[in-house]
Design a protein around this motif. Structure first.
Motif, PDB file in Angstrom:
ATOM      1  N   MET A 138       0.836  -1.210   0.000  1.00 26.99           N
ATOM      2  CA  MET A 138       0.000   0.000   0.000  1.00 26.99           C
ATOM      3  C   MET A 138       0.865   1.252   0.000  1.00 26.99           C
ATOM      4  O   MET A 138       0.732   2.139  -0.839  1.00 26.99           O
ATOM      5  N   LEU A 139       1.806   1.261   0.967  1.00 25.81           N
ATOM      6  CA  LEU A 139       2.705   2.407   1.065  1.00 25.81           C
ATOM      7  C   LEU A 139       3.498   2.572  -0.223  1.00 25.81           C
ATOM      8  O   LEU A 139       3.673   3.677  -0.739  1.00 25.81           O
ATOM      9  N   GLU A 140       3.896   1.406  -0.733  1.00 20.89           N
ATOM     10  CA  GLU A 140       4.677   1.443  -1.964  1.00 20.89           C
ATOM     11  C   GLU A 140       3.865   2.055  -3.102  1.00 20.89           C
ATOM     12  O   GLU A 140       4.362   2.865  -3.895  1.00 20.89           O
ATOM     13  N   MET A 141       2.577   1.695  -3.118  1.00 21.35           N
ATOM     14  CA  MET A 141       1.722   2.210  -4.189  1.00 21.35           C
ATOM     15  C   MET A 141       1.556   3.733  -4.093  1.00 21.35           C
ATOM     16  O   MET A 141       1.647   4.453  -5.081  1.00 21.35           O
ATOM     17  N   ILE A 142       1.367   4.197  -2.846  1.00 22.92           N
ATOM     18  CA  ILE A 142       1.205   5.639  -2.647  1.00 22.92           C
ATOM     19  C   ILE A 142       2.471   6.371  -3.076  1.00 22.92           C
ATOM     20  O   ILE A 142       2.435   7.374  -3.795  1.00 22.92           O
ATOM     21  N   LEU A 143       3.610   5.812  -2.670  1.00 19.01           N
ATOM     22  CA  LEU A 143       4.892   6.415  -3.012  1.00 19.01           C
ATOM     23  C   LEU A 143       5.058   6.478  -4.530  1.00 19.01           C
ATOM     24  O   LEU A 143       5.427   7.505  -5.107  1.00 19.01           O
ATOM     25  N   PHE A 144       4.743   5.340  -5.130  1.00 12.54           N
ATOM     26  CA  PHE A 144       4.886   5.237  -6.573  1.00 12.54           C
ATOM     27  C   PHE A 144       4.010   6.272  -7.285  1.00 12.54           C
ATOM     28  O   PHE A 144       4.456   6.993  -8.187  1.00 12.54           O
ATOM     29  N   ALA A 145       2.738   6.365  -6.839  1.00 11.02           N
ATOM     30  CA  ALA A 145       1.803   7.311  -7.443  1.00 11.02           C
ATOM     31  C   ALA A 145       2.273   8.748  -7.243  1.00 11.02           C
ATOM     32  O   ALA A 145       2.213   9.568  -8.158  1.00 11.02           O
ATOM     33  N   SER A 146       2.783   9.023  -6.024  1.00 13.63           N
ATOM     34  CA  SER A 146       3.234  10.386  -5.748  1.00 13.63           C
ATOM     35  C   SER A 146       4.375  10.768  -6.673  1.00 13.63           C
ATOM     36  O   SER A 146       4.409  11.876  -7.214  1.00 13.63           O
ATOM     37  N   ILE A 147       5.311   9.823  -6.859  1.00  9.61           N
ATOM     38  CA  ILE A 147       6.436  10.133  -7.737  1.00  9.61           C
ATOM     39  C   ILE A 147       5.933  10.425  -9.144  1.00  9.61           C
ATOM     40  O   ILE A 147       6.352  11.383  -9.797  1.00  9.61           O
ATOM     41  N   LYS A 148       4.977   9.605  -9.583  1.00 11.13           N
ATOM     42  CA  LYS A 148       4.429   9.814 -10.921  1.00 11.13           C
ATOM     43  C   LYS A 148       3.788  11.203 -11.044  1.00 11.13           C
ATOM     44  O   LYS A 148       4.006  11.925 -12.012  1.00 11.13           O
ATOM     45  N   VAL A 149       3.022  11.567 -10.011  1.00  7.04           N
ATOM     46  CA  VAL A 149       2.355  12.874 -10.043  1.00  7.04           C
ATOM     47  C   VAL A 149       3.394  13.982 -10.119  1.00  7.04           C
ATOM     48  O   VAL A 149       3.286  14.906 -10.942  1.00  7.04           O
ATOM     49  N   ILE A 150       4.430  13.865  -9.269  1.00 11.35           N
ATOM     50  CA  ILE A 150       5.433  14.930  -9.253  1.00 11.35           C
ATOM     51  C   ILE A 150       6.112  15.041 -10.614  1.00 11.35           C
ATOM     52  O   ILE A 150       6.292  16.142 -11.149  1.00 11.35           O
ATOM     53  N   VAL A 151       6.454  13.880 -11.166  1.00  6.64           N
ATOM     54  CA  VAL A 151       7.130  13.908 -12.469  1.00  6.64           C
ATOM     55  C   VAL A 151       6.242  14.569 -13.522  1.00  6.64           C
ATOM     56  O   VAL A 151       6.692  15.432 -14.292  1.00  6.64           O
ATOM     57  N   VAL A 152       4.957  14.198 -13.520  1.00  4.59           N
ATOM     58  CA  VAL A 152       4.055  14.761 -14.534  1.00  4.59           C
ATOM     59  C   VAL A 152       3.907  16.264 -14.337  1.00  4.59           C
ATOM     60  O   VAL A 152       3.985  17.045 -15.293  1.00  4.59           O
ATOM     61  N   VAL A 153       3.714  16.692 -13.082  1.00  8.32           N
ATOM     62  CA  VAL A 153       3.516  18.125 -12.843  1.00  8.32           C
ATOM     63  C   VAL A 153       4.758  18.902 -13.267  1.00  8.32           C
ATOM     64  O   VAL A 153       4.667  19.943 -13.937  1.00  8.32           O
ATOM     65  N   ILE A 154       5.928  18.359 -12.923  1.00 13.27           N
ATOM     66  CA  ILE A 154       7.154  19.053 -13.306  1.00 13.27           C
ATOM     67  C   ILE A 154       7.267  19.109 -14.834  1.00 13.27           C
ATOM     68  O   ILE A 154       7.609  20.141 -15.420  1.00 13.27           O
ATOM     69  N   ALA A 155       6.921  17.986 -15.453  1.00  8.94           N
ATOM     70  CA  ALA A 155       7.000  17.952 -16.922  1.00  8.94           C
ATOM     71  C   ALA A 155       6.052  18.975 -17.525  1.00  8.94           C
ATOM     72  O   ALA A 155       6.412  19.699 -18.460  1.00  8.94           O
ATOM     73  N   VAL A 156       4.851  19.070 -16.968  1.00  7.54           N
ATOM     74  CA  VAL A 156       3.871  20.024 -17.515  1.00  7.54           C
ATOM     75  C   VAL A 156       4.350  21.453 -17.318  1.00  7.54           C
ATOM     76  O   VAL A 156       4.289  22.279 -18.233  1.00  7.54           O
ATOM     77  N   LEU A 157       4.872  21.739 -16.118  1.00  8.02           N
ATOM     78  CA  LEU A 157       5.325  23.110 -15.856  1.00  8.02           C
ATOM     79  C   LEU A 157       6.507  23.474 -16.751  1.00  8.02           C
ATOM     80  O   LEU A 157       6.580  24.586 -17.283  1.00  8.02           O
ATOM     81  N   THR A 158       7.422  22.520 -16.924  1.00 10.01           N
ATOM     82  CA  THR A 158       8.538  22.784 -17.829  1.00 10.01           C
ATOM     83  C   THR A 158       8.010  22.990 -19.246  1.00 10.01           C
ATOM     84  O   THR A 158       8.470  23.875 -19.976  1.00 10.01           O
ATOM     85  N   GLY A 159       7.021  22.151 -19.583  1.00  6.98           N
ATOM     86  CA  GLY A 159       6.414  22.310 -20.906  1.00  6.98           C
ATOM     87  C   GLY A 159       5.828  23.698 -21.084  1.00  6.98           C
ATOM     88  O   GLY A 159       6.020  24.337 -22.121  1.00  6.98           O
ATOM     89  N   CYS A 160       5.146  24.187 -20.047  1.00  4.87           N
ATOM     90  CA  CYS A 160       4.570  25.542 -20.103  1.00  4.87           C
ATOM     91  C   CYS A 160       5.667  26.568 -20.326  1.00  4.87           C
ATOM     92  O   CYS A 160       5.567  27.442 -21.185  1.00  4.87           O
ATOM     93  N   ALA A 161       6.724  26.436 -19.522  1.00  2.00           N
ATOM     94  CA  ALA A 161       7.808  27.410 -19.609  1.00  2.00           C
ATOM     95  C   ALA A 161       8.388  27.415 -21.020  1.00  2.00           C
ATOM     96  O   ALA A 161       8.592  28.474 -21.609  1.00  2.00           O
ATOM     97  N   TYR A 162       8.604  26.202 -21.544  1.00  3.26           N
ATOM     98  CA  TYR A 162       9.217  26.167 -22.859  1.00  3.26           C
ATOM     99  C   TYR A 162       8.235  26.461 -23.983  1.00  3.26           C
ATOM    100  O   TYR A 162       8.657  26.826 -25.074  1.00  3.26           O
ATOM    101  N   SER A 163       6.917  26.332 -23.696  1.00  6.23           N
ATOM    102  CA  SER A 163       5.963  26.779 -24.714  1.00  6.23           C
ATOM    103  C   SER A 163       6.080  28.276 -24.928  1.00  6.23           C
ATOM    104  O   SER A 163       5.924  28.763 -26.051  1.00  6.23           O
ATOM    105  N   THR A 164       6.343  29.012 -23.841  1.00  2.01           N
ATOM    106  CA  THR A 164       6.480  30.462 -24.017  1.00  2.01           C
ATOM    107  C   THR A 164       7.662  30.746 -24.926  1.00  2.01           C
ATOM    108  O   THR A 164       7.596  31.595 -25.813  1.00  2.01           O
ATOM    109  N   LEU A 165       8.745  30.004 -24.712  1.00  6.54           N
ATOM    110  CA  LEU A 165       9.922  30.201 -25.561  1.00  6.54           C
ATOM    111  C   LEU A 165       9.598  29.815 -27.000  1.00  6.54           C
ATOM    112  O   LEU A 165       9.932  30.535 -27.939  1.00  6.54           O
ATOM    113  N   LEU A 166       8.907  28.661 -27.120  1.00  6.18           N
ATOM    114  CA  LEU A 166       8.538  28.193 -28.458  1.00  6.18           C
ATOM    115  C   LEU A 166       7.711  29.251 -29.173  1.00  6.18           C
ATOM    116  O   LEU A 166       7.963  29.606 -30.321  1.00  6.18           O
TER     117      LEU A 166
END
Lengths: 340, 391
Positions: A1-29
């Motif tokens: 259970m704990l492992e699943m929560i950890l795993f999901a949290s990491i996924k969420v963080i990675v996606v959010v960071i990817a989206v925010l970076t995407g936003c930042a670089y969309s402005t450049l694009l």
């Protein structure tokens, strides 16, 4: 259970960071693409080819002085940027951005939450963004902001209808609301017979695709439907009175929204993460997805560099008198063929 | 604001992205509809007319550049012609042809900036950059002639500041080519663009009677179908020798004014072509000792020229008592210089009839009853330069 929560949290963080970076670089694009279309270089001083520009912009915005006009409604004024920012990022929770894969002996799904009503979720969440804009315009205590907010709410509500109806055709064909299943249904040759084309819904729903493309531009307040901000009329529309990081929240929200609707478009019409050679290299699927999203983004930027802005009443007329009937017609035709 | 108020008063400007400077328009809005529009001027008042009254004629000339800074040569030409009329100076033929060429170049310059900013107001931001890209060739020509890109002061009383550059002809031919190519770009982007047509057709309509009663001039007047162009109606500096058309509109809306201005650029190119093909030889300044500055080469080597130069620079020339009015057709309309000489070396009164100022009076008529977005389109289609509105 704990492992699943950890795993999901990491996924969420990675996606959010990817989206925010995407936003930042969309402005450049955007600045680069528009720049080259206009015989300019675009930003090119910060880092090689201006690649550090988003970073510099972000730093600058964080350190800018906060200016708050005296007559604002304080709580809503502070809350509005957050309200418009959160739903924009929330959309990514249901978007499948890669082929399921196995890492270190563990099954790994490239979607944060495989919701069985994913399409409805996307709609519900993108509609929430409007509250941020309306509250920002209302609480700023400025007439320009207020007009921007009024225009924006009318526009987004009108185009929501067309937006929703434009993909009903896809849903009728697919008979599912789960985005993951929608992607899987788009595998294989077109209609099972035409081998040189993939079974993407852009081919079976061309009208739906065009309507979707038009409506989402209005939905994300982009040119030529950028009524709410129309800088030549309303100065900056709903975010006229915002400065510093609060302003950049709106800015990020706009780009996050663009990426979100692009992702939805890619998923619904362009086969999501589909592409060749996925059996041998499943990780390519993420790349294909990014490329498809990029195509949408490029199209938006291209439009912005080309077209003048609509007038408010013309925009509403287009939405209700052209796009809405066309979307209804498309739904009807699709339903007819599916029943046959 | 009381609760019973049905309209909202919106203060557009003086700091606003699309009032072309520091124009302020007080708008009374009923929703998105404009009930009343009232332009408020004076935020850029520079006292140019008054300044000119305290200067020698030669030294008053550079002030004219600062009025319509997008069409400096037209203003130079208008003032020079007025003074020349007052002093009854005959101008060499070559100077006249060069002046025509430069005045048309300036018209294109003015129209290009208008086109770019007007399109930007309507949201087509690439047009601005395209227009400025092509304008660059024009300001480079200015630089080659007078050493300045904007405040040229190249056309002087009695002639030109210096002889035309060696590659004048080549430069002008190049500009004709550049602008011709550019025009295709602009027309592709705008002329048949559905959104552009929707935004401009039927917006800011002025009938011919209204245009005349408001004493409009230039494309504003011709857009309403009145064929009046000072170059044809009252030729100056040798315009009667040139063959060109005066385009007129029918509906008097912003779209007509757009097509007219684009067509005017074409006609200007045609005039420039003729001017460059038939350019006569001759001196670049009239030989009128004591009134017109002697050529610089002579000042360095001839005693008399040096004396005249010294006298003219320090105390100028005395005008006869009397007043003149000279109107010319600049890109924005009729720019007229009224100069009243009182027998001294400074003008007693200078009054400039600027097209921007007078055309701006049509703004309320163009806006009222239309949408809020149309105000931007209307201001843009008047083609104002605030430096000229508040002299």
């Amino acid at each position: 259970m704990l492992e699943m929560i950890l795993f999901a949290s990491i996924k969420v963080i990675v996606v959010v960071i990817a989206v925010l970076t995407g936003c930042a670089y969309s402005t450049l694009l955007e600045r680069k693409v528009v720049g080259h279309m206009q015989h300019r270089m675009g930003p090119n001083t910060a880092g090689p080819y201006g690649l550090l520009t988003p970073l510099a912009d972000g730093l600058k915005l964080i350190f800018k002085e906060e200016i708050r006009p005296a007559n604002v409604e304080k709580i809503t004024y502070l809350l509005a940027p957050v309200i418009s920012f959160v739903p924009a990022v929330l959309t990514f929770a249901v978007i499948p951005f890669g082929k399921d894969n196995t890492f270190f002996g563990k099954d790994f799904t490239f979607v944060l939450s495989d919701l069985n009503v994913g399409v409805l979720f996307v709609f519900a969440v993108t509609s929430l963004g409007i509250y941020g804009i309306v509250l920002a315009g209302w609480s700023s205590g400025s007439k320009y902001s207020m007009m921007g907010a009024v225009r924006s709410s009318a526009q987004m509500i009108s185009y929501e209808v067309g937006y929703g109806l434009s993909i009903v055709g896809v849903i009728i064909i697919a008979n599912t609301l789960s985005l993951r299943e929608l992607v899987e249904l788009q595998m294989g040759p077109l209609w099972g017979t035409i081998t040189f084309l993939p079974n993407w819904y852009i081919f079976s729903q061309p009208l739906g695709f065009i309507l979707f493309l038009t409506c989402v531009i209005a939905e994300t307040n982009r040119a030529p439907f950028d009524m709410p901000e129309a800088e030549s009329e309303l100065v900056a529309g709903y975010h006229t009175e915002y400065s510093s990081m609060k302003f950049s929240m709106f800015f990020i929200a706009e780009y996050a929204n663009m990426i979100a609707v692009s992702s939805v478009g890619a998923t619904l019409f362009l086969g999501g993460w589909h592409g060749p050679f996925l059996d041998s290299m499943p990780m390519l699927s993420v790349l294909y997805f990014v490329i498809k999203v990029f195509l949408f983004m490029f199209f938006y930027i291209w439009l912005r560099a080309t077209f003048p802005r609509f007038r408010y009443d013309q925009l509403m007329a287009l939405g209700w008198k052209v796009l809405f009937p066309l979307a209804l017609f498309n739904t009807l035709i699709t339903a007819f063929f599916v029943i046959l | 604001m009381s609760n019973t108020a049905k309209t909202v008063t919106l203060n557009m400007g003086p700091q606003h992205p699309s009032t072309h400077g520091v124009l302020r328009v007080i708008l009374e809005l009923d929703g998105e509809t404009v009930v009343k529009a009232e332009p408020v001027l004076g935020y850029l008042h520079t006292g140019i007319e008054k300044t000119m009254e305290s200067k020698l004629y030669y030294k008053a000339l550079p002030c004219t550049d600062r009025m319509d800074y997008l069409a400096p040569m037209s203003n130079n030409l208008g003032f020079s012609l007025a003074v020349e009329k007052l002093m009854e100076i005959d101008i060499p033929e070559k100077v006249q042809w060069v002046r025509v060429c430069l005045a048309e170049l300036t018209r294109i310059n003015s129209h290009l900036v208008w086109l770019g900013t007007h399109a930007l107001d309507l949201g087509a931001m690439s047009m601005l950059l395209y227009a400025f890209r092509d304008r660059e060739s024009i300001v480079e020509m200015y630089e080659a002639c007078g050493g300045q890109r904007m405040m040229t002061t190249y056309i002087r009383i009695g002639g030109l500041a210096q002889d035309i550059p060696k590659d004048f002809e080549k430069g002008i031919r190049n500009i004709i080519k550049v602008i011709n190519n550019g025009l295709n770009d602009y027309e592709t982007l705008l002329t048949n663009n559905e959104i552009f047509i929707n935004r401009t057709k039927g917006v800011g309509v002025l009938t011919a009677e209204e245009a005349i009663s408001l004493s409009l001039s230039g494309p504003m007047l011709r857009g309403s179908g009145v064929k009046h162009d000072l170059r044809k109606a009252n030729p100056y500096t040798g315009y009667e020798n040139f063959d060109f058309e005066v385009p007129v509109g029918q509906n008097g809306d912003a779209y007509d004014r757009y097509t007219i201005r684009v067509e005017e650029i074409r006609q200007s190119l045609k005039i420039m072509q003729q001017a460059i093909d038939g350019m006569p030889e001759g001196p670049y300044r009239a030989h009128v000792p004591g009134i017109v500055l002697p050529p610089k080469e002579d000042v360095l080597y001839k005693m008399e020229s040096m004396i005249f130069h010294f006298k003219l620079i320090t105390e100028g020339f005395k005008t006869p008592v009397g007043s003149v009015y000279q109107g010319i057709e600049s890109g924005k309309g009729e720019i007229g210089f009224f100069i009243s000489g009182d027998g001294t070396n400074k003008p007693h009164r200078v009054r400039v009839r600027t097209p921007s100022f007078i055309n701006l009076a049509a703004l309320p008529k163009m806006c009222e009853g239309n949408m809020f977005s149309d105000v931007v389109c209307a201001i843009g289609s008047i083609d104002i330069v605030l430096g000229e509105v508040d002299r």
